[in-house]
Design a protein around this motif. Structure first.
Motif, PDB file in Angstrom:
ATOM      1  N   ILE A 128       0.856  -1.183   0.000  1.00 37.61           N
ATOM      2  CA  ILE A 128       0.000   0.000   0.000  1.00 37.61           C
ATOM      3  C   ILE A 128       0.889   1.229   0.000  1.00 37.61           C
ATOM      4  O   ILE A 128       1.780   1.355   0.846  1.00 37.61           O
ATOM      5  CB  ILE A 128      -0.913   0.024   1.242  1.00 37.61           C
ATOM      6  CG1 ILE A 128      -1.859  -1.183   1.244  1.00 37.61           C
ATOM      7  CG2 ILE A 128      -1.711   1.317   1.320  1.00 37.61           C
ATOM      8  CD1 ILE A 128      -2.636  -1.332   2.544  1.00 37.61           C
ATOM      9  N   GLU A 129       0.655   2.132  -0.926  1.00 34.08           N
ATOM     10  CA  GLU A 129       1.368   3.408  -0.908  1.00 34.08           C
ATOM     11  C   GLU A 129       0.559   4.389  -0.071  1.00 34.08           C
ATOM     12  O   GLU A 129      -0.526   4.830  -0.464  1.00 34.08           O
ATOM     13  CB  GLU A 129       1.559   3.950  -2.327  1.00 34.08           C
ATOM     14  CG  GLU A 129       2.393   5.232  -2.351  1.00 34.08           C
ATOM     15  CD  GLU A 129       2.554   5.821  -3.739  1.00 34.08           C
ATOM     16  OE1 GLU A 129       2.858   7.018  -3.833  1.00 34.08           O
ATOM     17  OE2 GLU A 129       2.359   5.078  -4.721  1.00 34.08           O
ATOM     18  N   ALA A 130       1.070   4.708   1.106  1.00 33.28           N
ATOM     19  CA  ALA A 130       0.355   5.589   2.029  1.00 33.28           C
ATOM     20  C   ALA A 130       1.339   6.149   3.037  1.00 33.28           C
ATOM     21  O   ALA A 130       2.425   5.594   3.236  1.00 33.28           O
ATOM     22  CB  ALA A 130      -0.765   4.827   2.750  1.00 33.28           C
ATOM     23  N   ASP A 131       0.951   7.235   3.683  1.00 33.78           N
ATOM     24  CA  ASP A 131       1.803   7.901   4.656  1.00 33.78           C
ATOM     25  C   ASP A 131       1.377   7.485   6.051  1.00 33.78           C
ATOM     26  O   ASP A 131       0.213   7.654   6.422  1.00 33.78           O
ATOM     27  CB  ASP A 131       1.672   9.419   4.504  1.00 33.78           C
ATOM     28  CG  ASP A 131       2.779  10.177   5.224  1.00 33.78           C
ATOM     29  OD1 ASP A 131       3.171   9.739   6.326  1.00 33.78           O
ATOM     30  OD2 ASP A 131       3.228  11.207   4.698  1.00 33.78           O
ATOM     31  N   MET A 132       2.316   6.947   6.835  1.00 36.65           N
ATOM     32  CA  MET A 132       1.968   6.465   8.169  1.00 36.65           C
ATOM     33  C   MET A 132       1.510   7.582   9.094  1.00 36.65           C
ATOM     34  O   MET A 132       0.899   7.316  10.125  1.00 36.65           O
ATOM     35  CB  MET A 132       3.150   5.728   8.794  1.00 36.65           C
ATOM     36  CG  MET A 132       4.360   6.583   9.061  1.00 36.65           C
ATOM     37  SD  MET A 132       5.671   5.634   9.864  1.00 36.65           S
ATOM     38  CE  MET A 132       7.107   6.250   9.005  1.00 36.65           C
ATOM     39  N   ARG A 133       1.790   8.837   8.729  1.00 36.69           N
ATOM     40  CA  ARG A 133       1.334   9.945   9.554  1.00 36.69           C
ATOM     41  C   ARG A 133      -0.187  10.030   9.596  1.00 36.69           C
ATOM     42  O   ARG A 133      -0.754  10.701  10.458  1.00 36.69           O
ATOM     43  CB  ARG A 133       1.912  11.268   9.039  1.00 36.69           C
ATOM     44  CG  ARG A 133       3.422  11.373   9.146  1.00 36.69           C
ATOM     45  CD  ARG A 133       3.937  12.599   8.412  1.00 36.69           C
ATOM     46  NE  ARG A 133       5.386  12.719   8.481  1.00 36.69           N
ATOM     47  CZ  ARG A 133       6.227  12.091   7.690  1.00 36.69           C
ATOM     48  NH1 ARG A 133       5.770  11.264   6.763  1.00 36.69           N
ATOM     49  NH2 ARG A 133       7.527  12.260   7.814  1.00 36.69           N
ATOM     50  N   ASP A 134      -0.837   9.377   8.651  1.00 36.57           N
ATOM     51  CA  ASP A 134      -2.300   9.352   8.580  1.00 36.57           C
ATOM     52  C   ASP A 134      -2.743   7.890   8.575  1.00 36.57           C
ATOM     53  O   ASP A 134      -2.978   7.305   7.517  1.00 36.57           O
ATOM     54  CB  ASP A 134      -2.765  10.073   7.312  1.00 36.57           C
ATOM     55  CG  ASP A 134      -4.278  10.241   7.268  1.00 36.57           C
ATOM     56  OD1 ASP A 134      -4.946   9.946   8.280  1.00 36.57           O
ATOM     57  OD2 ASP A 134      -4.784  10.668   6.211  1.00 36.57           O
ATOM     58  N   PRO A 135      -2.842   7.263   9.763  1.00 36.05           N
ATOM     59  CA  PRO A 135      -3.089   5.817   9.799  1.00 36.05           C
ATOM     60  C   PRO A 135      -4.489   5.404   9.375  1.00 36.05           C
ATOM     61  O   PRO A 135      -4.699   4.248   8.992  1.00 36.05           O
ATOM     62  CB  PRO A 135      -2.838   5.456  11.267  1.00 36.05           C
ATOM     63  CG  PRO A 135      -3.027   6.723  12.021  1.00 36.05           C
ATOM     64  CD  PRO A 135      -2.592   7.829  11.097  1.00 36.05           C
ATOM     65  N   GLY A 136      -5.447   6.320   9.415  1.00 32.83           N
ATOM     66  CA  GLY A 136      -6.814   5.947   9.068  1.00 32.83           C
ATOM     67  C   GLY A 136      -6.959   5.306   7.701  1.00 32.83           C
ATOM     68  O   GLY A 136      -7.515   4.205   7.579  1.00 32.83           O
ATOM     69  N   PRO A 137      -6.471   5.951   6.633  1.00 31.28           N
ATOM     70  CA  PRO A 137      -6.585   5.335   5.301  1.00 31.28           C
ATOM     71  C   PRO A 137      -5.853   4.003   5.179  1.00 31.28           C
ATOM     72  O   PRO A 137      -6.260   3.152   4.380  1.00 31.28           O
ATOM     73  CB  PRO A 137      -5.963   6.400   4.383  1.00 31.28           C
ATOM     74  CG  PRO A 137      -6.150   7.689   5.106  1.00 31.28           C
ATOM     75  CD  PRO A 137      -5.984   7.339   6.553  1.00 31.28           C
ATOM     76  N   ILE A 138      -4.793   3.821   5.941  1.00 26.18           N
ATOM     77  CA  ILE A 138      -4.090   2.535   5.928  1.00 26.18           C
ATOM     78  C   ILE A 138      -4.979   1.465   6.555  1.00 26.18           C
ATOM     79  O   ILE A 138      -5.199   0.386   5.988  1.00 26.18           O
ATOM     80  CB  ILE A 138      -2.755   2.627   6.679  1.00 26.18           C
ATOM     81  CG1 ILE A 138      -1.840   3.657   6.033  1.00 26.18           C
ATOM     82  CG2 ILE A 138      -2.070   1.250   6.736  1.00 26.18           C
ATOM     83  CD1 ILE A 138      -0.587   3.967   6.833  1.00 26.18           C
ATOM     84  N   LEU A 139      -5.499   1.768   7.734  1.00 23.29           N
ATOM     85  CA  LEU A 139      -6.302   0.788   8.476  1.00 23.29           C
ATOM     86  C   LEU A 139      -7.613   0.472   7.772  1.00 23.29           C
ATOM     87  O   LEU A 139      -8.196  -0.591   8.005  1.00 23.29           O
ATOM     88  CB  LEU A 139      -6.556   1.306   9.885  1.00 23.29           C
ATOM     89  CG  LEU A 139      -5.324   1.308  10.797  1.00 23.29           C
ATOM     90  CD1 LEU A 139      -5.553   2.182  12.023  1.00 23.29           C
ATOM     91  CD2 LEU A 139      -4.975  -0.117  11.217  1.00 23.29           C
ATOM     92  N   ASP A 140      -8.086   1.376   6.922  1.00 20.60           N
ATOM     93  CA  ASP A 140      -9.339   1.146   6.205  1.00 20.60           C
ATOM     94  C   ASP A 140      -9.123   0.705   4.757  1.00 20.60           C
ATOM     95  O   ASP A 140     -10.085   0.537   4.012  1.00 20.60           O
ATOM     96  CB  ASP A 140     -10.187   2.435   6.219  1.00 20.60           C
ATOM     97  CG  ASP A 140     -10.637   2.813   7.624  1.00 20.60           C
ATOM     98  OD1 ASP A 140     -10.792   1.901   8.463  1.00 20.60           O
ATOM     99  OD2 ASP A 140     -10.830   4.025   7.890  1.00 20.60           O
TER     100      ASP A 140
END
Length: 268
Positions: A128-140
């Protein structure tokens, strides 16, 4: 018709990234001149950074092997994974159980491109390409939910990445977001640079290179501050220690000169 240029990822070749600098420390080839130049600046101030990177990779392997073989974990989220190299999480975990599932997360598009090319196509891994500073989109994220069942224990890994999160970006809150989504028996494994007793000036100068040049700063935190990242977890033996001291495969020498702390905790 959409402009094809808008779909080209920003590879950020004008500024060094922590992932590509780390690749350089490990002797990899997936980096640019700007990364190598910044990494050499770091190494000139603190030559031991190359050893830190190597020892961190060894700790990753030992921690994942423990989680899979002894703690019985079969699903992993590797946050801030960096560029693929030898001994990736899925390789270590699947050597214990081929059905182990791994989701890799990183905000560097080059990491995503390399991971997609190198990871197995058997459905047990995702990136997943995502920024860990914003965990919500990662977790969803649907790819995470395709592989990770939060009703079962999961291991979340933050290997040598949380020191790139500034205090105002709340590293404790982002770790807690993953903790709060996981069930008791889940695990957290992390490593984090600290202030060394030796070469304090070199460590500070190395951190300044990241602050001035890289896409993320590097924050030297105290052992107490790093230990607080494990709130809600019970540290497994040997606790929070320098990298070579965590369940070494061979006797560790000069461990306290490797100024990165690490640990594995079990969710209460």
């Amino acid at each position: 018709m959409p402009d094809e240029r808008s779909t080209i990822p920003d590879l950020r070749t004008d500024r060094p990234t922590p992932a590509r600098m780390y690749d350089y420390y490990l002797g990899g080839k997936d980096n640019f001149a700007v990364d190598r130049e910044a990494a050499e600046q770091v190494l000139s101030a603190a030559p031991e950074v190359r050893v830190l990177a190597q020892e961190n990779r060894k700790f990753l392997g030992r921690a994942v092997r423990y989680l899979a073989a002894e703690a019985g974990i079969r699903q992993f989220i590797d946050v801030g994974t960096g560029l693929p190299t030898q001994g990736n999480v899925h390789e270590v975990a699947q050597a214990v159980d081929p059905t182990a599932r791994v989701v890799y997360v990183d905000n560097d598009p080059i990491v995503r491109a390399h991971a997609h090319a190198l990871l197995p196509s058997d459905g047990t891994t995702a990136v997943i390409e995502a920024d860990m500073r914003d965990p919500g989109p990662i977790l969803d994220h649907p790819d995470l939910h395709r592989l990770i069942d939060f009703k079962e224990p999961v291991a979340v890994l933050f290997m040598s990445v949380l020191h790139f999160i500034a205090d105002e970006e709340d590293p404790y809150g982002l770790v807690a977001a993953f903790r709060d989504r996981s069930v008791p028996g889940s695990h957290l494994a992390l490593s984090h640079i600290t202030s060394p007793e030796q070469n304090t000036d070199g460590a500070a100068a190395a951190a300044d290179v990241y602050k001035a040049r890289a896409t993320s700063p590097a924050i030297l935190r105290t052992p107490k501050e790093i230990g607080s990242l494990f709130d809600g977890y019970d540290l497994v033996e040997p606790g929070l220690v320098f990298l070579p001291q965590w369940r070494p495969d061979a006797p560790a020498a000069d461990a306290d000169s490797v100024w990165m702390l690490c640990g594995v905790g079990r969710r209460q």
